[in-house]
Write a protein that holds these residues in place. Sequence first.
Motif, PDB file in Angstrom:
ATOM      1  N   LYS A 135      30.949  28.588  24.840  1.00 21.75           N
ATOM      2  CA  LYS A 135      31.988  29.583  25.283  1.00 21.75           C
ATOM      3  C   LYS A 135      30.597  30.615  25.765  1.00 21.75           C
ATOM      4  O   LYS A 135      29.497  30.467  25.581  1.00 21.75           O
ATOM      5  CB  LYS A 135      32.367  30.334  24.072  1.00 21.75           C
ATOM      6  CG  LYS A 135      33.664  29.646  23.426  1.00 21.75           C
ATOM      7  CD  LYS A 135      34.385  30.436  22.462  1.00 21.75           C
ATOM      8  CE  LYS A 135      35.781  29.828  22.228  1.00 21.75           C
ATOM      9  NZ  LYS A 135      36.456  30.496  21.001  1.00 21.75           N
ATOM     10  N   SER A 136      31.069  31.726  26.274  1.00 18.49           N
ATOM     11  CA  SER A 136      30.221  32.659  26.610  1.00 18.49           C
ATOM     12  C   SER A 136      29.248  33.353  25.429  1.00 18.49           C
ATOM     13  O   SER A 136      30.003  33.035  24.404  1.00 18.49           O
ATOM     14  CB  SER A 136      30.712  33.773  27.586  1.00 18.49           C
ATOM     15  OG  SER A 136      31.197  34.697  26.765  1.00 18.49           O
ATOM     16  N   PHE A 137      28.085  33.802  25.595  1.00 10.98           N
ATOM     17  CA  PHE A 137      27.456  34.393  24.735  1.00 10.98           C
ATOM     18  C   PHE A 137      28.391  35.380  23.710  1.00 10.98           C
ATOM     19  O   PHE A 137      28.252  35.136  22.535  1.00 10.98           O
ATOM     20  CB  PHE A 137      26.167  35.203  25.263  1.00 10.98           C
ATOM     21  CG  PHE A 137      25.371  35.805  24.201  1.00 10.98           C
ATOM     22  CD1 PHE A 137      24.714  34.990  23.266  1.00 10.98           C
ATOM     23  CD2 PHE A 137      24.750  36.787  24.133  1.00 10.98           C
ATOM     24  CE1 PHE A 137      23.695  35.075  22.396  1.00 10.98           C
ATOM     25  CE2 PHE A 137      24.028  37.312  23.354  1.00 10.98           C
ATOM     26  CZ  PHE A 137      23.449  36.482  22.542  1.00 10.98           C
ATOM     27  N   LEU A 138      29.086  36.166  24.172  1.00  9.75           N
ATOM     28  CA  LEU A 138      29.684  37.453  23.595  1.00  9.75           C
ATOM     29  C   LEU A 138      30.946  36.542  22.792  1.00  9.75           C
ATOM     30  O   LEU A 138      30.924  36.707  21.489  1.00  9.75           O
ATOM     31  CB  LEU A 138      30.063  38.383  24.474  1.00  9.75           C
ATOM     32  CG  LEU A 138      30.798  39.513  23.674  1.00  9.75           C
ATOM     33  CD1 LEU A 138      29.817  40.100  22.797  1.00  9.75           C
ATOM     34  CD2 LEU A 138      31.363  40.684  24.615  1.00  9.75           C
ATOM     35  N   ASP A 139      31.463  35.724  23.494  1.00 15.09           N
ATOM     36  CA  ASP A 139      32.769  35.203  22.775  1.00 15.09           C
ATOM     37  C   ASP A 139      32.086  34.146  21.550  1.00 15.09           C
ATOM     38  O   ASP A 139      32.683  34.016  20.689  1.00 15.09           O
ATOM     39  CB  ASP A 139      33.367  34.266  23.929  1.00 15.09           C
ATOM     40  CG  ASP A 139      34.278  35.106  24.700  1.00 15.09           C
ATOM     41  OD1 ASP A 139      34.692  36.354  24.124  1.00 15.09           O
ATOM     42  OD2 ASP A 139      34.712  34.603  25.838  1.00 15.09           O
ATOM     43  N   SER A 140      31.051  33.495  21.781  1.00 14.70           N
ATOM     44  CA  SER A 140      30.383  32.537  21.016  1.00 14.70           C
ATOM     45  C   SER A 140      30.122  33.398  19.587  1.00 14.70           C
ATOM     46  O   SER A 140      30.417  32.893  18.588  1.00 14.70           O
ATOM     47  CB  SER A 140      29.413  31.976  21.439  1.00 14.70           C
ATOM     48  OG  SER A 140      28.244  32.687  21.335  1.00 14.70           O
ATOM     49  N   VAL A 141      29.387  34.642  19.654  1.00 14.54           N
ATOM     50  CA  VAL A 141      29.324  35.604  18.522  1.00 14.54           C
ATOM     51  C   VAL A 141      30.458  35.962  17.743  1.00 14.54           C
ATOM     52  O   VAL A 141      30.541  36.055  16.659  1.00 14.54           O
ATOM     53  CB  VAL A 141      28.262  36.629  19.156  1.00 14.54           C
ATOM     54  CG1 VAL A 141      28.286  37.739  17.854  1.00 14.54           C
ATOM     55  CG2 VAL A 141      27.045  36.246  19.572  1.00 14.54           C
ATOM     56  N   ARG A 142      31.442  36.504  18.792  1.00 13.87           N
ATOM     57  CA  ARG A 142      32.685  36.714  18.121  1.00 13.87           C
ATOM     58  C   ARG A 142      33.330  35.648  17.272  1.00 13.87           C
ATOM     59  O   ARG A 142      33.807  35.602  16.161  1.00 13.87           O
ATOM     60  CB  ARG A 142      33.884  37.138  19.283  1.00 13.87           C
ATOM     61  CG  ARG A 142      33.544  38.512  19.938  1.00 13.87           C
ATOM     62  CD  ARG A 142      34.512  38.792  20.982  1.00 13.87           C
ATOM     63  NE  ARG A 142      34.407  39.968  21.497  1.00 13.87           N
ATOM     64  CZ  ARG A 142      34.522  40.190  22.718  1.00 13.87           C
ATOM     65  NH1 ARG A 142      34.822  39.201  23.562  1.00 13.87           N
ATOM     66  NH2 ARG A 142      34.411  41.390  23.285  1.00 13.87           N
ATOM     67  N   GLU A 143      33.143  34.428  17.826  1.00 15.67           N
ATOM     68  CA  GLU A 143      33.676  33.160  17.250  1.00 15.67           C
ATOM     69  C   GLU A 143      32.897  33.025  15.991  1.00 15.67           C
ATOM     70  O   GLU A 143      33.688  32.629  14.818  1.00 15.67           O
ATOM     71  CB  GLU A 143      33.539  31.790  18.075  1.00 15.67           C
ATOM     72  CG  GLU A 143      33.532  30.554  17.530  1.00 15.67           C
ATOM     73  CD  GLU A 143      34.972  29.973  17.349  1.00 15.67           C
ATOM     74  OE1 GLU A 143      35.808  30.298  18.299  1.00 15.67           O
ATOM     75  OE2 GLU A 143      35.279  29.075  16.664  1.00 15.67           O
ATOM     76  N   LEU A 144      31.785  33.202  15.708  1.00 13.83           N
ATOM     77  CA  LEU A 144      30.802  33.012  14.685  1.00 13.83           C
ATOM     78  C   LEU A 144      31.188  33.833  13.605  1.00 13.83           C
ATOM     79  O   LEU A 144      31.225  33.736  12.498  1.00 13.83           O
ATOM     80  CB  LEU A 144      29.602  32.984  15.011  1.00 13.83           C
ATOM     81  CG  LEU A 144      28.621  31.731  15.619  1.00 13.83           C
ATOM     82  CD1 LEU A 144      27.199  31.941  16.029  1.00 13.83           C
ATOM     83  CD2 LEU A 144      28.905  30.724  14.499  1.00 13.83           C
ATOM     84  N   GLN A 145      31.484  34.930  13.974  1.00 10.33           N
ATOM     85  CA  GLN A 145      31.725  36.395  13.231  1.00 10.33           C
ATOM     86  C   GLN A 145      33.064  35.977  12.543  1.00 10.33           C
ATOM     87  O   GLN A 145      33.244  36.145  11.391  1.00 10.33           O
ATOM     88  CB  GLN A 145      31.875  37.570  13.984  1.00 10.33           C
ATOM     89  CG  GLN A 145      32.301  38.735  13.223  1.00 10.33           C
ATOM     90  CD  GLN A 145      30.927  39.084  12.258  1.00 10.33           C
ATOM     91  OE1 GLN A 145      29.825  39.025  12.724  1.00 10.33           O
ATOM     92  NE2 GLN A 145      31.312  39.686  10.938  1.00 10.33           N
ATOM     93  N   LYS A 146      34.059  35.420  13.267  1.00 14.46           N
ATOM     94  CA  LYS A 146      35.419  35.374  12.927  1.00 14.46           C
ATOM     95  C   LYS A 146      35.594  34.006  11.845  1.00 14.46           C
ATOM     96  O   LYS A 146      35.993  33.966  10.848  1.00 14.46           O
ATOM     97  CB  LYS A 146      36.528  35.010  13.970  1.00 14.46           C
ATOM     98  CG  LYS A 146      36.960  36.349  14.331  1.00 14.46           C
ATOM     99  CD  LYS A 146      38.175  36.126  15.338  1.00 14.46           C
ATOM    100  CE  LYS A 146      37.729  35.684  16.735  1.00 14.46           C
ATOM    101  NZ  LYS A 146      38.616  35.384  17.594  1.00 14.46           N
ATOM    102  N   ASN A 147      34.860  33.315  12.212  1.00 10.24           N
ATOM    103  CA  ASN A 147      34.820  31.900  11.511  1.00 10.24           C
ATOM    104  C   ASN A 147      33.823  31.642  10.614  1.00 10.24           C
ATOM    105  O   ASN A 147      33.088  30.371  10.844  1.00 10.24           O
ATOM    106  CB  ASN A 147      35.278  30.745  12.614  1.00 10.24           C
ATOM    107  CG  ASN A 147      35.757  29.623  12.263  1.00 10.24           C
ATOM    108  OD1 ASN A 147      35.981  29.546  10.978  1.00 10.24           O
ATOM    109  ND2 ASN A 147      35.946  28.457  12.654  1.00 10.24           N
ATOM    110  N   SER A 148      33.360  32.452   9.710  1.00 11.11           N
ATOM    111  CA  SER A 148      32.397  32.385   8.817  1.00 11.11           C
ATOM    112  C   SER A 148      32.669  33.439   7.701  1.00 11.11           C
ATOM    113  O   SER A 148      33.013  34.215   8.058  1.00 11.11           O
ATOM    114  CB  SER A 148      30.975  32.556   9.652  1.00 11.11           C
ATOM    115  OG  SER A 148      30.508  33.775   9.847  1.00 11.11           O
ATOM    116  N   PHE A 149      31.835  32.959   6.751  1.00 11.62           N
ATOM    117  CA  PHE A 149      31.870  33.881   5.594  1.00 11.62           C
ATOM    118  C   PHE A 149      30.487  34.657   5.715  1.00 11.62           C
ATOM    119  O   PHE A 149      29.648  34.115   6.078  1.00 11.62           O
ATOM    120  CB  PHE A 149      31.742  33.043   4.157  1.00 11.62           C
ATOM    121  CG  PHE A 149      32.918  32.141   3.991  1.00 11.62           C
ATOM    122  CD1 PHE A 149      34.266  32.722   3.550  1.00 11.62           C
ATOM    123  CD2 PHE A 149      32.750  31.174   4.190  1.00 11.62           C
ATOM    124  CE1 PHE A 149      35.363  32.226   3.318  1.00 11.62           C
ATOM    125  CE2 PHE A 149      33.620  30.222   3.819  1.00 11.62           C
ATOM    126  CZ  PHE A 149      34.951  30.564   3.492  1.00 11.62           C
ATOM    127  N   GLY A 150      30.703  35.989   5.791  1.00 13.22           N
ATOM    128  CA  GLY A 150      29.418  37.082   5.807  1.00 13.22           C
ATOM    129  C   GLY A 150      29.179  37.462   7.237  1.00 13.22           C
ATOM    130  O   GLY A 150      29.271  38.568   7.503  1.00 13.22           O
TER     131      GLY A 150
END
Lengths: 622, 830
Positions: B157-172
Motif C-alpha cells: 500500500k502507499s505509505f500513508l495507507d500502510s500506516v493506517r493499516e498498521l494502526q487499525k490492525n494492531s494493539f497499541g
Amino acid sequence: METIIPFFILLPLLGFLISAVLPHQKEKLLSGFAFACIGLQLLGLMAFIPNWVLQDHQFLSYPDILVYNTADYSFFLSFTFDKVTAIYSITGAFLAFLVSTYSRVYLHREKGYKRFFVSLLFFFLGYNIAVFSGNFETLFMGWEILGISSFLLIAFYRHRYLPVKNALKVFTVYRIGDVGLLLAMWMSHHLFHHNIRFSELANDALVVSHLQSHSLTGIFISAAILITAATKSAQLPFSSWLPRAMEGPTPSSAIFYGSLSVHLGAFLLLRTFPFWEHQMSVRIAIIALGLSTSFVSAMIARVQSSIKSQIAYASSAQIGLIFVEIAMGFDVLALIHFAGNAFLRTYQLLVSPSVVSYLIREQFYTFKKRPDTLEDSLPKKIANTFYLLSLKEWNLDAVVAKLFWNPLKSVGKKIPIHKNRTFLFVLIPSFLAGIFLFMKEELLPPYIFHKLPLVFSGIALTLVLRSFVERKDVFLSWSLIIANHFLIALALSFNEHYNMRENMIYLSGISLAGAFGYLLLYLLKKKESNFDLAQFQGHAYEHPRLALLFLLSALGLSGFPISPTFIGEDLIFSHIHQDQLLLAFFVAMSFILNGLSLIRIYARLCLGPHQKAYHEIPYKSS
Amino acid sequence: MEKTSFEFNEHQTLEKLRHYLPSQAPLKDFIHHNTLHAFQHENFNKALNEASALFGYRVSLSLHEYRQLFQKGKISEAILDRLLHEKKGEKAREWKRKLIQGNFTSHHKTRIGELRKNWKTLYNYDLELDVQPLLFRLLCSFLDQGISIWNYPVPHKSFLDSVRELQKNSFGGLFSSKRVVHLLLDKNTSIEQLLHLLVGDVSLFEYYLFDQQFSHQGWSGMAAVLEKQPDTLLDKRKIQLKEFILIELLLEIEALDKKFNQNWAPLASRLPVYPKPLFSKVEMSEFMELHLLWQEAFEWSYYDEVLAGLHSEAKKTNLKTKTSFQALFCIDDRECSLRRYIERFDPECETFGTPGFFGVEFYYQPEHGKFYTKLCPAPVNPKFLIKEVERKNKRKRDAHFTKHSHNLFTGWLITQTLGFWSAFKLFLNVFRPSISPASTSSFRHMDKFANLTYQNYNPEFSQDGLQIGFNLEEMTTRVENLLRSIGLVDNFAKIIYVVGHGASSANNTHYAGYDCGACSGRPGSVNARVICHMANHPKVRLKLEERGILIPKDTHFFGALHDTTRDEIEFFDEASLPWLSIDEHLKHQFTFKKALAHNARERARRFESVNPKWSLRRINSKIQLRSVSLFEPRPELNHATNSLCIVGRRSLTQHLFLDRRAFLNSHDYKLDPDGKHLLNILKAVAPVCGGINLEYYFSRVDNQKLGAGSKLPHNVMGLIGVANGIDGDLRTGLPLQMIELHDPIRLLVAVEHYPEIVLDVIQRDPATYEWFKNAWIHLAVIHPGSGEILVFNNEQFVPYRPLTSQLPESRDLKDLVSSSRENLHVHHLN
C-alpha cells in the motif's frame, strides 16, 4: 609468573601517556606508536598465555600494591590472571591491534586523528585494568576510564549534535552501572570486613560462610553487580544505548560497542561468579534477564533497517545468551561465545559500508517477492503489534528515563536555588553550623546527632540535583558540585570519628580541581558571550586547549582516578555502616550525579555545533 | 522572488518544496547533479546570495581561505585588479583594500528554521527530538531494500495507507492520542487541517512546512524523489511527499499532546513577532559581494592560464601523416592524462573523447539478473535492451553478510563458528588486502566471455516493451552519429579502440559515483562492446558507405574497459580481431600498459601514502591495493579538481598539461558547420560535466549542509542512503573524502568554433542555454581561424586577452608530477 602481570598494565599506561604528548600533526608517528604499543601487548600476551597454560594454568595474583593504609582500612590495587583474563585480554589485544592498524589509513586527514588514537589507547588502558583487576577498587578504576573514553569516542565528531547528545546518553547509562558497582563495593567491604580480592572469592568456604549469616547482603551485592553488568552489556532495560553509541568512526564503533566494551558486563559476571554461584535466586534472575534480553533484542534486530543498529541489537541478543551460559555455569562456552561474537561483530561493522553494493547485487540476481518470515505465521494483528513495538524499540528509552532520570530531574527543578549568591546564603551558614556542631558534639542529643549525616548528605544530594538541571548559570552549577563534596565530607565526619587526614585526601583533589575549573570558566566567559547550559555551545572549536583543561578539572572534581579524591571516595564509603542503606544511597547518588553534571557542563559548553557562522555548521539532525 | 500569499495552496507549496529539496536518488543510482538546481533559473551570484540567506548554506570559501590563496599566488593580483577595475571602476582601490584586509564579522542570519525554532524557545520543548527518530525509522523501514529481516508488514500500500493499516490492525498502534488516531484514519484529513491545529495562522503554513522539511532535507528529498521515480527502487514502494508530511504533522501533534496533555495553543498564537516571509526579497550584502568577487578572481586566475594555453595552441597547425591506431575514450577528466601518455608513447596514434556511453543507449540485463540497468545518461529513456547470455563466471558470496547471524539461535551457532573465521579474514584484510565479494570491481559488471544480444532481427523480439538488440538501421545511425560528432570520418586506422571506464573500490557506499556518469553511474564496458559490434558489422559498414563514411575493410573496432582506480585495462572479444592485426594489437597493448603505469604515477602524486618518485611497479601495486582495502576511504579521487571542458580537436590540448582537470570532448568544427553535433555535445556537457562540477563545488564549500560530511561514521540506511549514527538524517551530496582536494571553481567550457554559430547553438535549447546565460558554467570560444579567444558574458561573446603571456614549459613529466601534491599550473609540453 605473576611478576609479569604489571607489564600488561604499564605498557598501555605508558602508551597512553606518551601518545598524549606526541605532536598532533604527525599522523604516522601517532598511529605507528599506537600500533607498536598494542602490538607489543599482543606479542607479550601471545608469549605469556601458552606459558601459563603449560604451567598448570592456575589463578595468578600479583602482590597487592598498597596505596593508602590505616589501621582499619587499606586501599590497594590488585591484579590477577586466570582463564577469563586470558581470553578477554588476548581477544581485546588482538582486536585493538587490528583496529588500530585499520584506522591508521582509514582516519587519514580526519580532524582529531590524534584524539582518536589517544582515546583508543586510553580505552585500551581502561580495558586492561578492568580485565586484569584483582579487586573491586581496581576494577572500578578501569570501569571509570572506560566510561570516559567511551564518552570521548562516541562524541568524536564533537561539533555535530547527535554524537554529543548520544555520548551524554550513553554516559548516563554507564553512570547507573557505576552506582551499582560502588554499592557492591561498599557492601562487600562490610560483608568481608576488608576490601575483598577476587582471588578470595574462589575460596568457596569463605564465601559460603559469610553468606550464610547475611543472605540478604549477598543478594544486595549480587543485584548491584547485575545492574552494573546489565548497563554495560546493553541488557534490558538499558539495551537502547548500544545502537546510539555508533556515532564515531566505524572502526571505533566496531571495536568498542560491537565487541569489547559491550562484553564487559559479561566479564563482570564471570569474575564474580564464585560469589553468587551459591545463590539460586540470583542465578535465576540472571537467566531470566539474559533470556528476555535476547528475545527482545533479537526481535528489535529483525526489524532494523539500518545496518549498524541491526548489528548492535543482534550483538546485545547474543550477550543475553552469554549471560544465560554464565549463570548456568558454562563458563568455557561463555568465553568462546564472547570471543566469537566479538570477532564477528567487529568484522561485520567494519565491512558494513559494503552491504550496499553486496546486498543490492544479491537482490539484483535473486530478488523474490517478499519471502515469508517467521512472523508471518502469527495472526496479523499480533504480528503487527510486535512489529510496531520493535520499531519503537519496546519504548526502552522512555522506560529508562521514567525509571531513573525523570524523578531526579523533577526533584532538581523544584529546588529553589536560582542565583549564585542566594545559594551561598544557604550554604555557608549551614556549613558553618555543621562545623560548629561537629566541634560541640555534646550540645545535641545523640539521636539527633546520629541523624546529622543523613541530613547533610541529603542537602548535598539536593545541591547536585539542582546543579544537574541548571540551564543558565554555569558558575552556579559548578559551585553546587564543589559544595556537594564538602557537605558529603561533613556529613560523614558526623558518622564516625575518623581522622581529618582522610577528609584532607578527599577534599584536596576537590579544592584544587574546583578552583582551577572555576578559573577556566571565568576565562571562557570573558572570551565568549554565549555562555549558558541551555544548549550546546561548541567552544572547543575555538578554544580546544581550554576545553581540554576544563575536561581535566571536571574529571578531577568528579573523583576520576587522576585525583586523590578517587581514593577519598572509597575511604569515605568505608565509613558508612552496613545498616545505613539510605546514607549509602545518598552518597552514591551524589557521586554519580556529580560526574553526570560535570560531563554535562563540559558537553554543553565545549561540545556540539559551534554557534558562530564563519564555518560550516552541521544540521541538528546529523 | 514571489510574494507570500495569505492563502495556503497545498499543491503549490508541495511543488515548491519538491523544487528546493535535494533530488538525490538512492545510492545505487547516484548521479552527479547541481546541488543548487533549484536556483538555476537565476544568475549564479544572485542565486548564491539567496541560497545562503534562505537556507543558510555556505556558498563560497571563507574570506580567510581566499586571502590565503591570494598570498600563495593562486589568486593573481593582476586578475584581481582587472576584475575590480571592470566591476567597481573608480572604487576599485577601496574594494581591494576591503578584500585584502577588511575586517568583517559575519552576522549571518538564515531564514529557514526561524519559525519552527519557537517550539524550543517559547514552549521549552524539543519537538524534533521526540518526533524525528521514530519518523525516520518508520520511513526507512517502509523503504528498506533488504537490510531488515522482518520486513515492513504492509509493503504494497502507499505509505500513508500502510500506516493506517498498521494502526487499525494492531494493539497499541503507532499513535496513541485519540484525536490523532481519528485524524489519521479520516481519509479527508488534509495538511492544511493539521497545520491549523499546529500553527494556527494560514500565512505561516508554507513557512512552517519549509522549516519542518528542511530540518531533515535528506529524508524529505528521498520521499520526493521516490514519488517521481519509483523505478529507482528494485523493490518498489508507493510514497508521496504529501503522505510523509502528513505523518510527520500527526507525529508532532501526538508528541505535543503527550507533552502538554492536549493543553497547548498553536504556534502562531504565542509568537511575539512574525518572522520575515521566507521568500521575501534578499538584498546582496557587502560581505557576500566580497566573497563573490574573490571567487571570480580565483576562477579567472586559473582560466586565464588555460585560455592563454589554448590561444597559443590554436594557432599551430597539426599534420599527421600516418596513424598507428585510434582510440575513443570517455570525456571524463580521469581519462585526460591517460590519453596524454598514450600519445606520448606512440606519437602516431590518435585519441578522441566522447561521452562514455558512446552514443548507444539501452538497458542492460546481466544473465540471471532480475532487473534492468540503464546504460546511458540518466535523463534518456532508452527503448532497447541488451542481454548478457552464456555467462561463464559465477557470482561470489560472503557468508559474513548473512542475516542469519542477527537471529537468536542461528546467531548463536554462527558467532561460535564463523565468528572465529571472521577474525582470520579481518587479519588478512588488514595485512594483505585482496579482492572479495564485498568489494566492487568494474570488471565484474559484465562477464568478459559472455555474449550479448546485439542485433534485433524481428521487432517482435522484445521484453517488457523494450526491443532486444538494435536493428541495422538503428545501428548505422548510432555509429554514424558517433563518428561524425567526434570528427572521425576518414583516415581510419587499422584498429580503433573504444575504451569505456569504470572503477573498483571496497567498503564504499558511494561506489556508483565512481563509475561512468554517462552510463548512469555504471562501468562503460557493455557500451564499448555494443558500439564496436555495430561498427564492425559488415552490413552496417555498407549502410555507412551509403551515408558517405567509408571505413576500410581491415579496420577493426575493439572494445575495452579502463579501470580508473586500478589503472588496468581489459580488452573484449579479442578472438574477433583479424589475425593480421594481432601483432599490432600486442604492440598497442604494450603502449596502453606503459601509459597506464605512468598514469598511475601521475595520480599517485595526490596520495600521501605513495611517493611519485618510487618505481612504477611499486606505485602500481600500491595503487591497486587501495582499490581492495577495506580501510581505504579514498580508493581514487574521482572527479576532484575538475574545472574544464574543452570541445574541439585534440590538437588544441595535445601539448598542454592540464593536470587531469579537463573533460575533453572531440569535435571538428569543419565537419559540423551548422553546429548540429555541437548542440548534442553541449546538451550533454552542460548537465553532466556541469552537474559534476557544481556538485563538487557545493560539497566542497559546505560539506556539512550540501555535502555528506566525513564518510567514516556513515551508517547504511535501508540500502538507499547513508546517515550519521542511527537516528540521523540521510546525508546527500559528496563525502568529505571525495572533495577535500577540490578547488571550488566553476566549469569553463571552451569550444573551438565560430562564435556566432556557438551562440546560435546554445540558444537552440533553453535548458542548455540557462546554464550559460546564468553563469553556472563559463563559456569561451576559440575562433578557429585566428585562434582568438572570446568569452560569453551577458549573453554575448566578447574578446578576451589573457594576461598570462608565457606558459611554463615542461620537458620531463616525471619531474613535473613529482614536484608537488597541489594543483599544478598549465604547462606547455615539449
